[in-house]
Design a protein around this motif. Structure first.
Motif, PDB file in Angstrom:
ATOM      1  N   TYR A 204       0.773  -1.130  -0.086  1.00  0.00           N
ATOM      2  CA  TYR A 204       0.232   0.146   0.090  1.00  0.00           C
ATOM      3  C   TYR A 204       0.976   1.345   0.001  1.00  0.00           C
ATOM      4  O   TYR A 204       0.533   2.132  -0.500  1.00  0.00           O
ATOM      5  CB  TYR A 204      -1.205   0.019   1.226  1.00  0.00           C
TER       6      TYR A 204
ATOM      7  N   ALA B 167      -0.536   6.280   1.738  1.00  0.00           N
ATOM      8  CA  ALA B 167      -0.724   4.539   1.802  1.00  0.00           C
ATOM      9  C   ALA B 167      -2.117   4.425   2.514  1.00  0.00           C
ATOM     10  O   ALA B 167      -2.729   3.748   1.973  1.00  0.00           O
ATOM     11  CB  ALA B 167       0.327   4.127   2.566  1.00  0.00           C
TER      12      ALA B 167
ATOM     13  N   ARG C  89     -13.101   2.587   7.413  1.00  0.00           N
ATOM     14  CA  ARG C  89     -13.173   2.438   6.016  1.00  0.00           C
ATOM     15  C   ARG C  89     -14.199   1.460   5.724  1.00  0.00           C
ATOM     16  O   ARG C  89     -14.204   0.393   6.627  1.00  0.00           O
ATOM     17  CB  ARG C  89     -11.901   2.471   5.392  1.00  0.00           C
TER      18      ARG C  89
HETATM   19  O1  C5P Z   1       1.904  -1.091   8.338  1.00  0.00           O
HETATM   20  P1  C5P Z   1       2.044   0.075   7.443  1.00  0.00           P
HETATM   21  O2  C5P Z   1       2.344   1.242   8.298  1.00  0.00           O
HETATM   22  O3  C5P Z   1       3.259   0.063   6.423  1.00  0.00           O
HETATM   23  O4  C5P Z   1       0.810   0.323   6.451  1.00  0.00           O
HETATM   24  C1  C5P Z   1       0.674   1.569   5.691  1.00  0.00           C
HETATM   25  C2  C5P Z   1      -0.716   1.637   5.311  1.00  0.00           C
HETATM   26  O5  C5P Z   1      -1.193   0.782   4.492  1.00  0.00           O
HETATM   27  C3  C5P Z   1      -1.680   1.649   6.679  1.00  0.00           C
HETATM   28  O6  C5P Z   1      -1.993   2.744   7.314  1.00  0.00           O
HETATM   29  C4  C5P Z   1      -3.088   0.999   5.920  1.00  0.00           C
HETATM   30  O7  C5P Z   1      -3.907   2.086   5.542  1.00  0.00           O
HETATM   31  C5  C5P Z   1      -2.706   0.246   4.711  1.00  0.00           C
HETATM   32  N1  C5P Z   1      -2.640  -1.244   4.930  1.00  0.00           N
HETATM   33  C6  C5P Z   1      -3.849  -1.749   4.682  1.00  0.00           C
HETATM   34  N2  C5P Z   1      -3.951  -3.075   4.835  1.00  0.00           N
HETATM   35  C7  C5P Z   1      -2.999  -3.680   5.292  1.00  0.00           C
HETATM   36  C8  C5P Z   1      -1.503  -3.385   5.612  1.00  0.00           C
HETATM   37  C9  C5P Z   1      -1.475  -1.979   5.424  1.00  0.00           C
HETATM   38  O8  C5P Z   1      -4.875  -1.112   4.693  1.00  0.00           O
HETATM   39  N3  C5P Z   1      -2.937  -5.319   5.034  1.00  0.00           N
END
Ligand code: C5P
Length: 269
Positions: free
Chosen positions: A56, A122, A230
């Motif tokens: 993401y 992200a 969401r």
């Molecule tokens: O874990 P990390 O901080 O790298 O994730 C970045 C963003 O990606 C999160 O804030 C979330 O919105 C999204 N994400 C998600 N589903 C996942 C992993 C991450 O929606 N399985």
């Protein structure tokens, strides 16, 4: 997605695992320690590692660089499908963890992908159903023998609902913001991706540092709120997840708790 390259591991011998390799899902909000725990666990078991947040983040980075509107679902989904995202294990990696480098179109973008600027983008693209759909098969492709440790928000609820062990790792927003602050500061100083998980309470006394910490706390809360509310794949513990609150725990405490669960379920043997 044009291609994705999970790092290779030797195949397991069990027929059951070859057909349907075991998955350990580690979900939870940002800064709870999922990345560190997942990486250490994958190294301890010698399993594959999926850092789904990195996917993401790459899409968020691409959207930022190309100026794609976060509400333009069709363009975001197309960019996701065409993205060439690769992962490789870093050379000279410590055996205690699996540090993964992230490649976009063959270029090492790990630092950009992990930067604070990419967190909100992200989280914005992650709320787009078509982006999640475009990343679904990519994530499932990481499920290969001998097993997979998957780190994210919806690993246990949506992507790997049959995971053998589901952990929901959480912590107070203050603890998570402070860890994130320390992690970013540490990265800035050394270029390292190591998370100094609960390691110290120093270095946050100055006014500039306090302002930075407050900004990280606000950003953490905004991201949590978006991820939790969401409509698609919200950040929620799976009904069968074991919740671990790491607010008052060290990384070693969390690892000990996780390894107990792994052994209880007969995983990784
Ligand atoms: O874990 P990390 O901080 O790298 O994730 C970045 C963003 O990606 C999160 O804030 C979330 O919105 C999204 N994400 C998600 N589903 C996942 C992993 C991450 O929606 N399985």
């Amino acid at each position: 997605m044009a291609s994705s390259h999970p790092p290779s591991k030797p195949s397991g011998r069990s027929t059951r695992r070859t057909i349907n390799p075991d998955v350990i899902a580690i979900d939870g909000p940002g800064g709870a320690g999922k990345g560190t725990v997942a990486s250490r666990l994958a190294a301890a078991l010698d399993w594959h590692l999926l850092d789904s947040g990195a996917l993401y983040r790459v899409v968020g980075l691409i959207a930022l660089r190309r100026g794609i509107d976060f509400d333009d679902a069709a363009s975001l989904a197309e960019a996701t499908r065409k993205a060439d995202i690769g992962f490789k294990e870093a050379a000279g990696a410590l055996p205690a963890a699996v540090p993964i480098r992230v490649l976009v179109d063959g270029v090492d973008e790990t630092d950009a992908v992990r930067s604070a600027e990419v967190e909100q983008p992200a989280s914005r693209v992650a709320a787009v159903a078509a982006v999640r759909e475009a990343l679904f098969a990519t994530q499932q492709a990481f499920r290969r023998p001998p097993g997979l440790v998957a780190d994210g928000r919806d690993m246990g609820t949506v992507v790997f609902p049959d995971a053998r062990l589901k952990i929901f790792l959480t912590a107070s927003v203050d603890a998570r913001a402070r860890r994130r602050f320390e992690q970013l500061k540490d990265r800035e100083a050394s270029g390292s991706l190591r998370a100094p998980f609960g390691s110290d309470r120093e270095g946050v006394a100055g006014a500039a540092a306090q302002a930075a910490l407050a900004a990280i706390r606000a950003s953490t809360e905004a991201r949590d709120e978006r991820d939790r509310t969401r409509p698609v794949s919200p950040l929620l513990p799976a009904p069968d997840a074991v919740t671990i609150d790491s607010t008052e725990m060290s990384i070693d405490d969390v690892m000990a708790a996780v390894m107990t669960l792994v052994q209880e379920r007969g995983l990784g043997r």
